[in-house]
Design a protein around this motif. Sequence first.
Motif, PDB file in Angstrom:
ATOM      1  N   THR A  12      -8.767   2.025   6.959  1.00  0.00           N
ATOM      2  CA  THR A  12      -9.744   1.366   6.102  1.00  0.00           C
ATOM      3  C   THR A  12     -10.714   0.545   6.946  1.00  0.00           C
ATOM      4  O   THR A  12     -10.406   0.148   8.075  1.00  0.00           O
ATOM      5  CB  THR A  12      -9.048   0.455   5.081  1.00  0.00           C
TER       6      THR A  12
ATOM      7  N   GLU B  73       0.851  -1.186   0.000  1.00  0.00           N
ATOM      8  CA  GLU B  73       0.000   0.000   0.000  1.00  0.00           C
ATOM      9  C   GLU B  73       0.887   1.236   0.000  1.00  0.00           C
ATOM     10  O   GLU B  73       1.809   1.359   0.802  1.00  0.00           O
ATOM     11  CB  GLU B  73      -0.879  -0.012   1.245  1.00  0.00           C
TER      12      GLU B  73
ATOM     13  N   LEU C 154      -3.351   9.094   4.745  1.00  0.00           N
ATOM     14  CA  LEU C 154      -4.393   8.133   4.430  1.00  0.00           C
ATOM     15  C   LEU C 154      -5.143   7.783   5.702  1.00  0.00           C
ATOM     16  O   LEU C 154      -4.539   7.543   6.753  1.00  0.00           O
ATOM     17  CB  LEU C 154      -3.798   6.858   3.823  1.00  0.00           C
TER      18      LEU C 154
ATOM     19  N   ARG D 173      -9.138   4.049  -0.316  1.00  0.00           N
ATOM     20  CA  ARG D 173      -8.095   5.068  -0.335  1.00  0.00           C
ATOM     21  C   ARG D 173      -8.658   6.381   0.212  1.00  0.00           C
ATOM     22  O   ARG D 173      -8.745   7.390  -0.477  1.00  0.00           O
ATOM     23  CB  ARG D 173      -7.554   5.269  -1.760  1.00  0.00           C
TER      24      ARG D 173
ATOM     25  N   THR E 244      -6.145  10.093  -8.133  1.00  0.00           N
ATOM     26  CA  THR E 244      -5.472   8.805  -8.010  1.00  0.00           C
ATOM     27  C   THR E 244      -4.443   8.637  -9.117  1.00  0.00           C
ATOM     28  O   THR E 244      -4.617   9.137 -10.229  1.00  0.00           O
ATOM     29  CB  THR E 244      -6.484   7.656  -8.079  1.00  0.00           C
TER      30      THR E 244
ATOM     31  N   GLY F  32      -9.361   2.435  -4.845  1.00  0.00           N
ATOM     32  CA  GLY F  32      -8.346   1.985  -5.775  1.00  0.00           C
ATOM     33  C   GLY F  32      -8.691   0.595  -6.273  1.00  0.00           C
ATOM     34  O   GLY F  32      -9.350  -0.179  -5.585  1.00  0.00           O
TER      35      GLY F  32
ATOM     36  N   ASP G 199      -0.236   6.440  -4.191  1.00  0.00           N
ATOM     37  CA  ASP G 199      -1.458   6.010  -4.848  1.00  0.00           C
ATOM     38  C   ASP G 199      -2.429   7.154  -5.097  1.00  0.00           C
ATOM     39  O   ASP G 199      -3.256   7.095  -6.014  1.00  0.00           O
ATOM     40  CB  ASP G 199      -2.168   4.945  -4.003  1.00  0.00           C
TER      41      ASP G 199
ATOM     42  N   THR H 174      -9.608  -1.731  -3.214  1.00  0.00           N
ATOM     43  CA  THR H 174      -9.074  -1.245  -1.957  1.00  0.00           C
ATOM     44  C   THR H 174      -9.587   0.153  -1.655  1.00  0.00           C
ATOM     45  O   THR H 174      -9.890   0.934  -2.572  1.00  0.00           O
ATOM     46  CB  THR H 174      -7.527  -1.235  -1.999  1.00  0.00           C
TER      47      THR H 174
ATOM     48  N   GLU I  65     -12.744   7.810  -1.956  1.00  0.00           N
ATOM     49  CA  GLU I  65     -11.754   7.379  -2.936  1.00  0.00           C
ATOM     50  C   GLU I  65     -11.533   5.870  -2.836  1.00  0.00           C
ATOM     51  O   GLU I  65     -11.477   5.301  -1.742  1.00  0.00           O
ATOM     52  CB  GLU I  65     -10.424   8.106  -2.726  1.00  0.00           C
TER      53      GLU I  65
ATOM     54  N   GLY J 296      -5.011   3.963  -8.455  1.00  0.00           N
ATOM     55  CA  GLY J 296      -5.011   4.180  -7.013  1.00  0.00           C
ATOM     56  C   GLY J 296      -4.539   2.979  -6.220  1.00  0.00           C
ATOM     57  O   GLY J 296      -4.732   2.932  -5.007  1.00  0.00           O
ATOM     58  N   ALA J 297      -3.894   2.017  -6.865  1.00  0.00           N
ATOM     59  CA  ALA J 297      -3.406   0.810  -6.190  1.00  0.00           C
ATOM     60  C   ALA J 297      -2.153   0.317  -6.907  1.00  0.00           C
ATOM     61  O   ALA J 297      -2.104  -0.802  -7.417  1.00  0.00           O
ATOM     62  CB  ALA J 297      -4.482  -0.261  -6.169  1.00  0.00           C
TER      63      ALA J 297
END
Length: 393
Positions: free
Chosen positions: A235, A220, A232, A262, A345, A278, A334, A260, A276, A307-308
């Motif tokens: 999550t 990440e 960030l 973000r 992203t 990814g 990312d 994922t 956001e 974004g990933a």
Amino acid sequence: MKLVKSLLLGSAAGIAAVAGAQAADLPSRKAAPVEYVRVCSAYGAGFFYIPGTDTCLRVGGRVRAEYTIGSRYGDTNDGYGSRSRGRLNVDARTATAYGTLRTFFRYELTVSSGFYNSTVGGNQGIVSPGAGRSNAAVAAGGLTSNSTASNLDLAFIQFGPITAGRAQSFFDFYANDWTFSTVRTADSRLNLLAYTATFGSGFSATISLEDRITGTGGRENGVVSPGGASTLLGTNFPDVVASLRVDQGWGSAQLSAALTQRSVNNVALGVRNEDEWGFAVQGGVKVNLPMLAAGDALFLQAAYADGALGYLGWGGAFGSGRILAQGAQLTVNDISVDVFGNTKTATGWSVVAALRHFWTPTLRSELVASYSELKLGYVPGQPGGPGRGCPSA
């Protein structure tokens, strides 16, 4: 004379009978049963039954010695490096009424110096100026910096369709299968919980919850903004990975995808964006080439990420050529926040090709190549600003 001989023979027979009777009265000592190691052929070569159990065990590993030479990146650096690594594999399997119960772990110990000790993100193909000979070490007569690392590379449990623990990401396909050096590709061992459904004829599908923070290889990546004030947010769930795979006599193929979160927070700019996301998609095929030689095969793979970028093998920092030699590193993130508070992203794509050929049954060569290109958002201090392309081979 005949009478004397008869008496002597009769006496000898009587003594033998008495001795035999006394020997029969002595306690007997039986040998303890011997537990012989039995070969277990149910799971392939190298397995044996643990004595007294129904569990099959295979113990293996390898020792690796590696050396490299190159250009010195500074007065305190060396123009070479060395690496020694020992690996231990332990694979235990037990047949149960609900399927095979398998436990596996791989442990590594590594000592590195020079180029190997100053790589960026663990990627041997990208060497930063690194930490060379420190003043304290030189004053004490010491050599250039070195490192000793221990690594629990894999440790997972498989029970029927369930895989739990530290395992290879189910997103990955060609995961540096044939090379020691890291090619820019998805290759990560991490903590996960997965379910795999099999459909027959070599087809299978997997859904996996994967903790990228625990991963090796591409991980990440963070967020960048003016002044470095962005972070960030946490999550709500691990990355979700899904894959569809087929393994047959001609080879293998796989289509995989990952999703994922973000979420971004920037107090200075008043930006808080929890919407956001990814994602990444990847497709690959491995074709066996027995018409060339037994064991020959060709890998082809392509991937795209938004974004990933960790799913392309990008993680941490990178640099190349003159910029890196001058001591600068360009950080890969990312997601970015520009001076106006807009989030963006980063996107990228990559392709990988790998060919293996056996010249003899014991001598082989691998030819591997990869190319990736990134389109970053806001890049502090870099010309071009948003949308700057970043190719890498």
